[in-house]
Design a protein around this motif. Sequence first.
Motif, short mmCIF file in Angstrom:
data_model
loop_
_atom_site.label_atom_id
_atom_site.label_comp_id
_atom_site.label_asym_id
_atom_site.label_seq_id
_atom_site.Cartn_x
_atom_site.Cartn_y
_atom_site.Cartn_z
N THR A 17 0.84 -1.20 0.00
CA THR A 17 0.00 0.00 0.00
C THR A 17 0.87 1.25 0.00
OG1 THR A 17 -1.72 -1.24 1.12
CG2 THR A 17 -1.89 1.14 1.20
N ASP A 40 -8.20 -4.17 -1.35
CA ASP A 40 -8.23 -4.84 -0.05
C ASP A 40 -9.59 -4.62 0.61
OD1 ASP A 40 -7.37 -6.32 2.05
OD2 ASP A 40 -5.53 -5.19 2.38
N ASN A 45 -7.08 0.50 3.52
CA ASN A 45 -6.30 1.54 4.16
C ASN A 45 -5.52 2.42 3.19
OD1 ASN A 45 -4.10 -0.10 3.64
ND2 ASN A 45 -4.18 -1.03 5.68
N ASP A 120 -3.65 -1.80 -5.94
CA ASP A 120 -3.04 -2.18 -4.66
C ASP A 120 -3.65 -3.51 -4.22
OD1 ASP A 120 -1.85 -2.32 -2.18
OD2 ASP A 120 -3.17 -0.83 -1.25
MG LIG Z 1 -2.00 -3.06 1.92
#
Ligand SMILES: [Mg+2]
Lengths: 270, 237
Positions: A17, A40, A45, A120
């Motif tokens: 990330t 995710d 996040n 990501d």
């Molecule tokens: Mg991550």
Amino acid sequence: MTRIIVVTSGKGGVGKTTTSAAIAMGFAKKGHKTAVIDFDVGLRNLDLIMGCERRVVYDIVNVIYGEATLNQALIKDKHCENLYILPASQTRDKDALSQEGVGQILEELAAKDFKYIVCDSPAGIEKGAHLAMYFADDAFVVTNPEVASVRDSDRMLGILASKSRRAEQNLEPIKEYLLLTRYSAERVKIGEMLSVTDVQDILSLHLLGVIPESKSVLTASNSGMPVILDEKSDAGQAYADIVARYLGEDKPHRFIEEKKGIFGKFFGSK
Amino acid sequence: MPTNSPTLEFKSGSFSVPILILFTDDLKAIGQQLQEKVDLAPEFFKNSPLIFDVQELNKLSRALDIPALVDIIRQSGLLPTGIRGGTTEQNKEALALLIPVYSAHSSTLTSADTQAPKQKIIESESSVNASATIITRPVRSGQRLYASGDLIVLAQVSAGAEIMAEGNIHVYNTLRGRALAGVQGNVDARIFCSDLQAELISIAGNYKISEDMRDVVSKKSVQVYLQGHTLIIKDIV
Ligand SMILES: [Mg+2]
Ligand SMILES: Nc1ncnc2c1ncn2[C@@H]1O[C@H](COP(=O)(O)OP(=O)(O)OP(=O)(O)O)[C@@H](O)[C@H]1O
């Protein structure tokens, strides 16, 4: 032509990330229209690292289910006008993503003239990770200099080579790049970590860059600014080098050698 | 998803399926030998389709009990998907078990190995034109390759990867994973490799694990062959 880049690793917590945020910002700062997508689902996040968590209204799952348009869900970055973030959902579980839905989102982004789409990936090799890499043109394989991480990266490389769209349709394979992160030359020297050469020996992969272990990463994520914006920091510079190299600039590798003390600087052999 | 997309489509494809040629009607012996073969490469054979061929047996007019045979094959973890060379009666029995009937006429089947027909119980269809399979990209952890002839790998084989061949295996790079040559019992198969750091090497079921290979010098070209039941690792000078 749009280029889809997956940031992947297999192993968790290695810096995917952090890397996604940094390189997406890097491409955008170089003037390329860029989107970064958080795959995710359930543990989002990316929005925190990008500092846009307070502006999340809709997410990728809403778009897939037709509850929001892509335009409604894309968040425009506050530092750079070429950058957009598509957040993941916190409340749905990861099965909410579908290959068809993800494919449609990527097509729509391509139609909107996005140059780079950074995906990501979550950790593991389950559905979320599979969908993050499935449509990719390039893979940034994020690896820490330790045996378990290297092994998981190798496993992920096998999956990229056999289970991606490019593999299934017999197209030119995904281009794979190695990003060695959280590297500490000091710890390599005392044998606590694998060296760049060790890792390349095991993975035989093109090295795009080494990102040193750095306090600046934590500081950056606490303030919601991708570390690449901290131009004075070593990690920020490492990511800037990586973006430049990927875009074809010739930058010698840095951060591989041990930092020299003041004595080393004056009297060092190299 | 556009609504006018087609629901289905028929395409013709050709697959390589192992064929089990039977030379005896001794069901017990068949069961035993089959299990031995399967044990050589359990992951490969697990749920693998299999066509069984009873032509040779019927030439000797030894009619096999088809339902019993099907049971034995299933017990070994294989999935019988066809009968070849059966009598009208046998074909009927097979169809009753939902097993398709293939015509005995086949150009792909030759019994190259006539000296010991009893041993040769599984013959891969592609072993006839058993040309070499060439792999140019790394074989990564978790990947598995099977070649019905020789296998030539020009890139590395990672730890956690498994390569298998009915013939010889050549790895012109570092071999860190598992390499099994002669998996159908060919004791003359060899493994050649320019940097042996394997987790396991095996020829015709005789194996060594990395612990047994501690004194093998890495980054040197070696060959591995079978002498009796012992694997010999020798430098190639
Ligand atoms: Mg991550
Ligand atoms: N170069 C670095 N130096 C120091 N800390 C780092 C570095 N890169 C990442 N970290 C820290 O490592 C932790 C994990 O990073 P990150 O969330 O980017 O990993 P991830 O691979 O996305 O994890 P997950 O698999 O859970 O999604 C974070 O606390 C981050 O601050």
